[in-house]
Design a protein around this motif. Structure first.
Motif, PDB file in Angstrom:
ATOM      1  N   ALA A 121       0.642  -1.242  -0.397  1.00 38.52           N
ATOM      2  CA  ALA A 121       0.086  -0.092   0.188  1.00 38.52           C
ATOM      3  C   ALA A 121       0.806   1.086   0.195  1.00 38.52           C
ATOM      4  O   ALA A 121       0.100   2.069  -0.228  1.00 38.52           O
ATOM      5  N   GLY A 122       2.164   1.009  -0.074  1.00 41.79           N
ATOM      6  CA  GLY A 122       2.470   2.620   0.667  1.00 41.79           C
ATOM      7  C   GLY A 122       3.148   3.345  -0.894  1.00 41.79           C
ATOM      8  O   GLY A 122       3.048   4.090  -0.770  1.00 41.79           O
ATOM      9  N   PRO A 123       3.443   1.908  -1.956  1.00 41.72           N
ATOM     10  CA  PRO A 123       3.951   2.964  -3.184  1.00 41.72           C
ATOM     11  C   PRO A 123       2.816   4.011  -3.623  1.00 41.72           C
ATOM     12  O   PRO A 123       2.515   4.750  -4.314  1.00 41.72           O
ATOM     13  N   LEU A 124       1.377   3.855  -3.296  1.00 40.54           N
ATOM     14  CA  LEU A 124       0.619   4.636  -3.636  1.00 40.54           C
ATOM     15  C   LEU A 124       0.272   6.125  -2.917  1.00 40.54           C
ATOM     16  O   LEU A 124       0.281   7.012  -3.715  1.00 40.54           O
ATOM     17  N   ALA A 125       0.917   5.981  -1.707  1.00 42.91           N
ATOM     18  CA  ALA A 125       0.850   7.231  -1.464  1.00 42.91           C
ATOM     19  C   ALA A 125       2.104   7.556  -1.383  1.00 42.91           C
ATOM     20  O   ALA A 125       2.023   8.850  -1.704  1.00 42.91           O
ATOM     21  N   LEU A 131       6.900  10.474  -5.309  1.00 38.26           N
ATOM     22  CA  LEU A 131       8.842  10.304  -4.601  1.00 38.26           C
ATOM     23  C   LEU A 131       8.520   8.942  -5.498  1.00 38.26           C
ATOM     24  O   LEU A 131       7.936   7.600  -5.004  1.00 38.26           O
ATOM     25  N   ALA A 132       8.253   8.459  -6.947  1.00 37.75           N
ATOM     26  CA  ALA A 132       8.011   7.289  -7.561  1.00 37.75           C
ATOM     27  C   ALA A 132       9.596   5.874  -6.961  1.00 37.75           C
ATOM     28  O   ALA A 132       9.612   5.152  -7.082  1.00 37.75           O
ATOM     29  N   ALA A 133      10.394   6.976  -6.750  1.00 38.75           N
ATOM     30  CA  ALA A 133      12.232   5.799  -7.332  1.00 38.75           C
ATOM     31  C   ALA A 133      11.684   5.421  -5.243  1.00 38.75           C
ATOM     32  O   ALA A 133      11.753   4.026  -5.840  1.00 38.75           O
ATOM     33  N   THR A 134      11.226   6.109  -4.807  1.00 35.02           N
ATOM     34  CA  THR A 134      11.194   5.408  -3.126  1.00 35.02           C
ATOM     35  C   THR A 134       9.822   4.851  -3.594  1.00 35.02           C
ATOM     36  O   THR A 134      10.028   4.099  -3.113  1.00 35.02           O
ATOM     37  N   ALA A 135       8.958   4.449  -3.810  1.00 33.24           N
ATOM     38  CA  ALA A 135       7.389   3.605  -4.559  1.00 33.24           C
ATOM     39  C   ALA A 135       8.269   2.565  -4.623  1.00 33.24           C
ATOM     40  O   ALA A 135       7.555   1.229  -4.520  1.00 33.24           O
ATOM     41  N   GLU A 136       9.069   2.120  -6.363  1.00 35.55           N
ATOM     42  CA  GLU A 136       9.323   1.529  -6.538  1.00 35.55           C
ATOM     43  C   GLU A 136      10.542   0.687  -5.586  1.00 35.55           C
ATOM     44  O   GLU A 136      10.166  -0.786  -5.638  1.00 35.55           O
ATOM     45  N   SER A 137      11.075   0.709  -5.063  1.00 34.40           N
ATOM     46  CA  SER A 137      11.872   0.620  -3.441  1.00 34.40           C
ATOM     47  C   SER A 137      11.143  -0.240  -2.527  1.00 34.40           C
ATOM     48  O   SER A 137      11.216  -1.398  -2.789  1.00 34.40           O
ATOM     49  N   VAL A 138      10.058  -0.051  -2.323  1.00 36.40           N
ATOM     50  CA  VAL A 138       8.875  -0.167  -1.248  1.00 36.40           C
ATOM     51  C   VAL A 138       8.266  -1.780  -1.738  1.00 36.40           C
ATOM     52  O   VAL A 138       8.107  -2.345  -1.501  1.00 36.40           O
ATOM     53  N   ALA A 139       7.357  -0.896  -2.964  1.00 35.48           N
ATOM     54  CA  ALA A 139       7.072  -1.960  -5.010  1.00 35.48           C
ATOM     55  C   ALA A 139       8.199  -3.030  -4.688  1.00 35.48           C
ATOM     56  O   ALA A 139       7.296  -4.365  -4.257  1.00 35.48           O
ATOM     57  N   GLY A 182       0.673  -5.163 -11.218  1.00 37.73           N
ATOM     58  CA  GLY A 182       1.206  -4.368 -11.687  1.00 37.73           C
ATOM     59  C   GLY A 182       0.357  -3.578 -12.173  1.00 37.73           C
ATOM     60  O   GLY A 182       0.526  -2.015 -13.472  1.00 37.73           O
ATOM     61  N   ARG A 183      -1.135  -4.158 -12.513  1.00 35.62           N
ATOM     62  CA  ARG A 183      -1.527  -3.900 -13.363  1.00 35.62           C
ATOM     63  C   ARG A 183      -2.681  -2.600 -12.665  1.00 35.62           C
ATOM     64  O   ARG A 183      -3.130  -1.497 -13.369  1.00 35.62           O
ATOM     65  N   VAL A 184      -2.909  -3.031 -11.262  1.00 35.42           N
ATOM     66  CA  VAL A 184      -3.762  -1.584 -10.654  1.00 35.42           C
ATOM     67  C   VAL A 184      -2.378  -0.648 -11.331  1.00 35.42           C
ATOM     68  O   VAL A 184      -2.889   0.953 -10.499  1.00 35.42           O
ATOM     69  N   VAL A 185      -1.009  -0.626  -9.931  1.00 31.71           N
ATOM     70  CA  VAL A 185      -0.823   0.593 -10.522  1.00 31.71           C
ATOM     71  C   VAL A 185       0.678   0.277 -11.052  1.00 31.71           C
ATOM     72  O   VAL A 185       1.448   0.044 -11.389  1.00 31.71           O
ATOM     73  N   LYS A 186       0.264   0.995 -12.035  1.00 32.23           N
ATOM     74  CA  LYS A 186       0.648   1.142 -13.343  1.00 32.23           C
ATOM     75  C   LYS A 186       1.749   1.765 -13.670  1.00 32.23           C
ATOM     76  O   LYS A 186       2.962   1.243 -14.341  1.00 32.23           O
ATOM     77  N   PRO A 187       1.993   2.764 -12.433  1.00 29.29           N
ATOM     78  CA  PRO A 187       3.247   3.704 -13.181  1.00 29.29           C
ATOM     79  C   PRO A 187       4.618   2.551 -11.848  1.00 29.29           C
ATOM     80  O   PRO A 187       5.774   3.343 -12.694  1.00 29.29           O
ATOM     81  N   LEU A 188       4.090   1.899 -11.834  1.00 32.38           N
ATOM     82  CA  LEU A 188       5.424   0.929 -11.542  1.00 32.38           C
ATOM     83  C   LEU A 188       5.708   0.088 -11.877  1.00 32.38           C
ATOM     84  O   LEU A 188       5.604  -0.567 -12.548  1.00 32.38           O
ATOM     85  N   ARG A 189       7.610  -0.023 -12.235  1.00 33.30           N
ATOM     86  CA  ARG A 189       7.845  -0.959 -13.223  1.00 33.30           C
ATOM     87  C   ARG A 189       8.395  -2.340 -13.076  1.00 33.30           C
ATOM     88  O   ARG A 189       7.979  -2.928 -13.612  1.00 33.30           O
ATOM     89  N   ALA A 190       9.002  -2.692 -11.721  1.00 33.84           N
ATOM     90  CA  ALA A 190       8.502  -4.156 -11.570  1.00 33.84           C
ATOM     91  C   ALA A 190       7.306  -4.360 -11.160  1.00 33.84           C
ATOM     92  O   ALA A 190       8.021  -6.458 -11.689  1.00 33.84           O
TER      93      ALA A 190
END
Length: 813
Positions: A121-125, A131-139, A182-190
């Motif tokens: 849930a953290g990457p959504l916030a 903070l896209a890079a931080t969201a990638e790490s948390v995801a 990944g389909r829900v949180v589309k900005p994430l690449r991993a």
């Protein structure tokens, strides 16, 4: 700027203008760089601060002195985030697997579930805050925690389920969860690439738990089909790249699981299962090639090879032993015919059709390589019978090469070659649907002819023909190839036929040495056919030249057979062999130097002459006769203006050793009695020639005559213990040297000087040996050192003297 003329000048003048302008620009740039360096030095002086010189100069100075950062902010941020996520993942693994502590597995599972929910849930916030890079790490941490949750679930709720089966189900669930996330949180690449990576496991793991019945190849093929679908439908480049890599690996492993059993199958029933797997793999590959035009050529080629391997395996196991190559070739021909049909050609992508054609071509090439060993055995096999020439074909002659090769191989090889030849001939047709370059058509046409000839040459051994039938058939085939070489319109076809004729003629000529009648019949037929072909004006110059050389070689072989039939000794055969260079010299004089066969025929005749000299080595008298007759033939050739210079030198080069050999055979110890008359006659002829042609070289006029006497006398003087011959030889050599210096003739000067020096060295040698033996051991090295110092001190003067001597010799004749 340089003013160029309104109209373009010639290229040479324009190049001069361009070079001049470039030089001017380089000079101007150097002046500006020097001025800039001076200005920077002025700005950096303490008295001239940036603020006092104005804002613009201050900014320039500041820009000059600021150093760029060694690392950028995004790079440092990514390193920190990756390290942080890695450390958290390691801690979670240690907490779940290692750190049992007082908290049970259920408690740890609950903690992990809460942490996983928070990490997912953290990457959504974080994304809402930018903070896209931080969201990638948390995801990524959340994805790793999902794996640990699956492990904890197995330990807590499903401990009795097998590890492999549970891993298969867990990998399926993880792939679905990660794909959905990944389909829900589309900005994430991993998440999506991670889902594709985990999706490579379920089918393979399920096949491992299903027992021995299903082959793992089918599970691998299913995984490859899934990867192909992802590559076709996905738009994410990372997902497509990962799926393409996974599909390549799993598809290759599926081909291995189908290909190896198909090669080892011994019956159609055993080959059916691997063939089905290979056919399905080919279908997947062709579907991928159809949907992915960028990779259609390579993928369709692999698919075509898989299809041919599966079909060929079934046909191979049903065919007789040794017919594997034709079995695979039938499928390759059928595939090629299907590719070139109008319907397939109109609908299929061009890369797919070309890939299937390449697969068919690869099978054709493999079949040709499989037929090469039998062909080489048939061509070179008769060489083994050379030590037993005219001893008969032997008890195994009817078996021939078939007695050496595995069963069926010699029979199948001509069929393979004929199929490959037919395909090459079809490729060379101008009506071929695909655009084939003319040079490729020409090469295919030549290859078709050569392969067809090879198949026919193998035919007698394939059908078990006897020695006589094989010799007759291969001789007729060689004669036919000669006729094609003479009549062919294209250069490639003529050269191919000529190569086949030479190869087959050599093989059948060696084969005919088994019996005396066969030798004369085959060599006579080949000689007549080769001579008649060389005389045809329609053939090209290169073809006629090669045929003339071949006819001369066949004449030499036929004369050797005559000598062997007459039980002639080698020295007697040597005299007989001179008929070849004599005949070629007469024929060359009649044809003239411009005829295509003249020079090749003369060279081959010279080779026969060398063979005669080699045969006469055991008898000095015969050797002298052979050399003298060879000199007569060369002298007769020298009557022709176009061969005069070379033939005259060859004649002299043969007559001189002929005289020496005759003297040696007669046990003559005083050679001057025989050589002086020759020398006087030769010098008289040389003087007459110099009088008629002052530009003639002294080497041509006087060199042979002087060498006839001086060289044998020098050899005799070195073995003579008396003083008379060395003294007389020294006086004669001195007179010749002085005569050469007086009239500025290079040959007398150098020949006389060399003989004089060697004669003097012979006379001084005993005294030199005595002196060296009497000296202390340190004296020779000391003398050598002094000599080197003296030479080094006067090196430049010696070079000038050598140049003067060379100039003087150059002015001589």
């Amino acid at each position: 700027m340089t003013n160029f003329p309104p109209h373009p000048p010639p290229p040479a003048e324009e190049l001069v203008l361009v070079d001049r302008e470039l030089a001017r620009l380089d000079a101007h740039r150097n002046r500006l760089l020097a001025r800039r360096a001076w200005l920077v030095s002025v700005l950096r002086q303490p008295a001239a601060g940036g603020r006092a010189l104005g804002p613009a100069l201050g900014r320039a100075l500041s820009a000059e002195t600021i150093r760029p950062a060694e690392t950028s902010s995004p790079s440092a941020r990514n390193v920190l985030l990756v390290l942080g996520g890695l450390l958290l993942t390691i801690a979670a693994v240690a907490f779940t697997v290692v750190g049992w502590g007082r908290m049970g597995i259920g408690g740890r599972s609950a903690v992990l579930a809460a942490l996983t929910a928070a990490a997912l849930a953290g990457p959504l916030a974080l994304l809402r805050r930018g903070l896209a890079a931080t969201a990638e790490s948390v995801a990524a941490l959340g994805l790793a925690l999902l794996v640990l949750d699956a492990y904890a679930l197995h330990r807590v709720a499903l401990p009795d389920v097998g590890a492999v089966a549970y891993t298969a189900w867990a990998s399926t669930a993880l792939a679905m969860v990660w794909a959905g996330y990944g389909r829900v949180v589309k900005p994430l690449r991993a998440p999506l690439p991670a889902a594709v990576a985990v999706a490579q496991l379920p089918l393979v793991l399920w096949s491992a738990t299903a027992g021995p019945a299903p082959s793992p190849g089918w599970a691998l093929l299913g995984t490859a089909l899934f990867d192909v679908g992802v590559v076709v439908r996905a738009t994410n480049p990372d997902v497509r790249a990962l799926a393409a890599a996974g599909g390549s690996v799993t598809g290759a492993l599926a081909l291995v699981h189908g290909g190896l059993p198909s090669l080892m199958a011994g019956s159609p029933a055993e080959a059916a299962g691997p063939a089905a797997l290979l056919a399905a793999s080919a279908a997947v590959a062709l579907f991928a090639a159809w949907k992915l035009p960028s990779a259609s050529l390579a993928v369709s080629a692999v698919g075509g090879l898989a299809l041919l391997a599966g079909v060929g395996a079934v046909v191979r196991t049903a065919a007789p032993e040794g017919w594997a190559a034709p079995a695979y070739l039938l499928g390759a021909v059928a595939l090629l015919c299907a590719v070139v049909t109008p319907g397939v050609r109109a609908r299929a992508p061009r890369g797919l059709s070309h890939g299937l054609a390449a697969a068919s071509a690869a099978v054709h090439a493999a079949a040709f390589l499989a037929a090469v060993p039998p062909l080489l055995l048939v061509l070179a096999g008769p060489v083994a019978g050379l030590p037993d020439a005219w001893a008969g074909p032997g008890p195994d002659a009817d078996a021939g090469p078939a007695g050496v090769l595995p069963a069926g191989v010699l029979t199948a090889a001509p069929v393979s070659l004929l199929i490959v030849a037919a395909t090459a001939a079809a490729t060379a047709r101008p009506s071929l649907p695909y655009a084939v370059r003319p040079e490729w058509r020409t090469a295919a046409s030549g290859a078709a002819g050569g392969l067809g000839w090879a198949a026919l040459f193998l035919a007698p051994g394939a059908v078990g023909a006897g020695f006589a039938a094989t010799a007759v058939f291969q001789t007729a085939l060689t004669v036919a190839a000669l006729a094609v070489a003479v009549r062919a319109a294209g250069r490639t076809a003529a050269r191919t036929a000529l190569g086949c004729a030479l190869t087959g003629g050599t093989s059948v000529a060696v084969l005919s040495l088994a019996t005396r009648p066969a030798t004369f019949a085959v060599l006579g037929a080949l000689l007549a056919a080769t001579a008649l072909s060389a005389a045809r004006p329609r053939a090209g110059r290169a073809v006629r030249g090669v045929l003339g050389c071949a006819a001369t070689a066949l004449s030499t072989a036929l004369l050797l057979a005559v000598a062997a039939a007459g039980d002639l000794a080698p020295q007697q055969a040597a005299v007989l062999m001179l008929a070849v260079p004599a005949g070629t010299a007469l024929l060359a004089a009649r044809l003239g130097g411009g005829h295509p066969v003249t020079l090749p025929m003369e060279c081959a005749g010279a080779g026969a002459g060398l063979l005669a000299v080699a045969l006469a080595q055991g008898d000095p008298a015969t050797l002298a006769l052979v050399l003298a007759l060879g000199g007569v033939i060369a002298a007769g050739t020298a009557l022709r203006a176009d061969r005069r210079r070379v033939a005259a030198a060859v004649a002299v080069a043969l007559w001189v050793p002929a005289a020496w050999a005759r003297l040696h055979a007669s046990d003559v110890v005083t050679p001057e009695a025989y050589t002086l008359p020759v020398t006087l006659a030769a010098l008289a002829v040389g003087a007459l020639r110099r009088r008629r042609d002052p530009s003639a070289s002294s080497w041509t006029a006087y060199g042979p005559g002087l060498a006839v006497t001086l060289v044998p006398s020098l050899v005799a003087a070195w073995g003579d213990a008396h003083w008379a011959r060395p003294l007389l030889l020294g006086l004669a050599a001195l007179a010749v040297t002085l005569a050469g210096a007086r009239w500025r003739l290079r040959a007398p000067l150098l020949i006389g000087g060399a003989v004089l020096a060697l004669d003097a060295l012979h006379e001084l040698a005993p005294y030199v040996v005595q002196v060296v033996g009497a000296l202390p051991r340190w004296a020779p090295p000391a003398l050598a050192g002094l000599l080197l110092l003296a030479v080094g001190a006067t090196y430049e003067q010696r070079l000038r003297n050598a140049r003067r001597l060379r100039e003087r010799l150059g002015r001589m004749h």
